[in-house]
Scaffold this motif. Structure first.
Motif, PDB file in Angstrom:
ATOM      1  N   SER A 184     -15.746 -49.422 -23.600  1.00  0.00           N
ATOM      2  CA  SER A 184     -17.040 -48.738 -23.648  1.00  0.00           C
ATOM      3  C   SER A 184     -17.223 -47.823 -22.449  1.00  0.00           C
TER       4      SER A 184
ATOM      5  N   SER B 106     -14.808 -46.515 -20.609  1.00  0.00           N
ATOM      6  CA  SER B 106     -13.858 -45.415 -20.755  1.00  0.00           C
ATOM      7  C   SER B 106     -14.379 -44.365 -21.723  1.00  0.00           C
ATOM      8  N   LEU B 107     -14.957 -44.814 -22.837  1.00  0.00           N
ATOM      9  CA  LEU B 107     -15.508 -43.878 -23.818  1.00  0.00           C
ATOM     10  C   LEU B 107     -16.654 -43.071 -23.229  1.00  0.00           C
TER      11      LEU B 107
ATOM     12  N   MET C  33     -15.850 -39.222 -22.871  1.00  0.00           N
ATOM     13  CA  MET C  33     -16.564 -38.323 -23.779  1.00  0.00           C
ATOM     14  C   MET C  33     -17.431 -37.344 -23.008  1.00  0.00           C
TER      15      MET C  33
ATOM     16  N   TRP D 129     -10.176 -43.767 -18.721  1.00  0.00           N
ATOM     17  CA  TRP D 129     -10.977 -42.725 -19.365  1.00  0.00           C
ATOM     18  C   TRP D 129     -10.262 -41.389 -19.575  1.00  0.00           C
TER      19      TRP D 129
ATOM     20  N   VAL E 281      -9.311 -40.572 -23.268  1.00  0.00           N
ATOM     21  CA  VAL E 281     -10.427 -40.147 -24.124  1.00  0.00           C
ATOM     22  C   VAL E 281     -10.867 -38.736 -23.765  1.00  0.00           C
TER      23      VAL E 281
ATOM     24  N   VAL F  65     -11.685 -40.295 -31.952  1.00  0.00           N
ATOM     25  CA  VAL F  65     -12.138 -41.154 -30.851  1.00  0.00           C
ATOM     26  C   VAL F  65     -12.276 -42.602 -31.332  1.00  0.00           C
TER      27      VAL F  65
ATOM     28  N   THR G  16     -10.299 -45.879 -29.896  1.00  0.00           N
ATOM     29  CA  THR G  16     -11.031 -47.004 -29.310  1.00  0.00           C
ATOM     30  C   THR G  16     -10.329 -48.333 -29.554  1.00  0.00           C
TER      31      THR G  16
END
Length: 276
Positions: free
Chosen positions: A86, A88-89, A93, A149, A152, A195, A199
């Motif tokens: 979470s 990293s996303l 992003m 991260w 992503v 994405v 994940t």
């Protein structure tokens, strides 16, 4: 709906979902199934699986219930995996969206930042962060998230660079939408499929990294995890191999299930791979 139908028609995906639901159920019900502390010494040491009905998976060198450790370890391993993914996303992003949408100077600066972080091996960076902080579940999840991260970010940046000149984005600009609204409401939903697929892989990677840290003795000493159980069993691997094999099997099944779900999502969400 079509993507969901494709996903549900994939036997491997359904098998992966079943395994993940089992692991999540174990983690959620750990306190009910084994209300005591899994680190408590509750039986005779080195009971083999099946030797005592009270301990179906046996006991370790200190008389701790192996099954209780695996069930409670699911909670720690999945928590670290989900929390790290979470984080990293969130970072990836944000960085990727800004770099890909605005381009020019913002893209140049953020791309150099991504490359800088990627020059350091992820596992080494995690070890350094955990060594600086305290070896707790929170610190481990934070360290893995901060090290993961860039993957992503590169993916989101590429998607935004492709979509920022799409017709629907040009139409949104022509009616006066702000950049923040275009990024969040117009481009981001169309960039999510790859994405989402990534994940599942990130959660699996985070579980493996946490297990490796615990195996090396850098995990949270106040909780039990699959990695710490494997590490504790390595000293008696020849005489009591089950102490490492059983939690190792739990890791293998979870990571395999996540990869199966990720592959199935890729087939379902990628329009070039969809089939009737």
């Amino acid at each position: 709906m079509r993507a969901l139908r494709i996903f549900l028609r994939n036997p491997a995906a359904l098998g992966g979902v079943l395994v993940l639901l089992t692991m999540v159920s174990m983690a959620a019900l750990a306190g009910v199934l084994f209300p005591g502390d899994p680190l408590d010494m509750v039986g005779q040491p080195f009971l083999w699986p099946g030797a005592d009905p009270a301990f179906p998976f046996g006991t370790d060198s200190l008389g701790r219930d192996v099954l209780a450790g695996i069930v409670h370890g699911a909670r720690v391993s999945l928590l670290v995996g989900l929390a790290a993914a979470s984080l990293s996303l969130l970072i990836g992003m944000l960085v990727g969206a800004v770099a890909g949408y605005f381009g020019h100077a913002a893209d140049a600066v953020l791309s150099r930042l991504i490359e800088l972080v990627q020059t350091v091996p992820s596992f080494l960076l995690v070890i350094v962060i955990v060594a600086i902080g305290s070896p707790s579940v929170t610190t481990i999840a934070l360290a893995i998230g901060l090290a993961s991260w860039p993957t992503v970010a590169r993916l989101v940046r590429a998607e935004f660079r492709t979509l920022r000149e799409a017709d629907f984005v040009l139409a949104a600009r022509s009616v006066g939408y702000r950049s923040s609204r275009i990024i969040v409401a117009e481009i981001l939903p169309n960039a999510l499929p790859p994405v989402i697929v990534t994940t599942s892989v990130m959660v699996a990677s985070a579980i493996l990294i946490e297990s490796a840290l615990s195996f090396l003795g850098m995990g949270d000493p106040n909780v039990v995890s699959w990695g710490s159980m494997i590490g504790a069993g390595r000293e008696v691997l020849r005489s009591a191999w089950y102490l490492s094999a059983l939690p190792g099997t739990a890791i293998i099944l979870t990571v395999l299930a996540l990869n199966l779900v990720g592959d199935a999502l890729n087939d379902a969400l990628n329009p070039r791979l969809r089939h009737d």
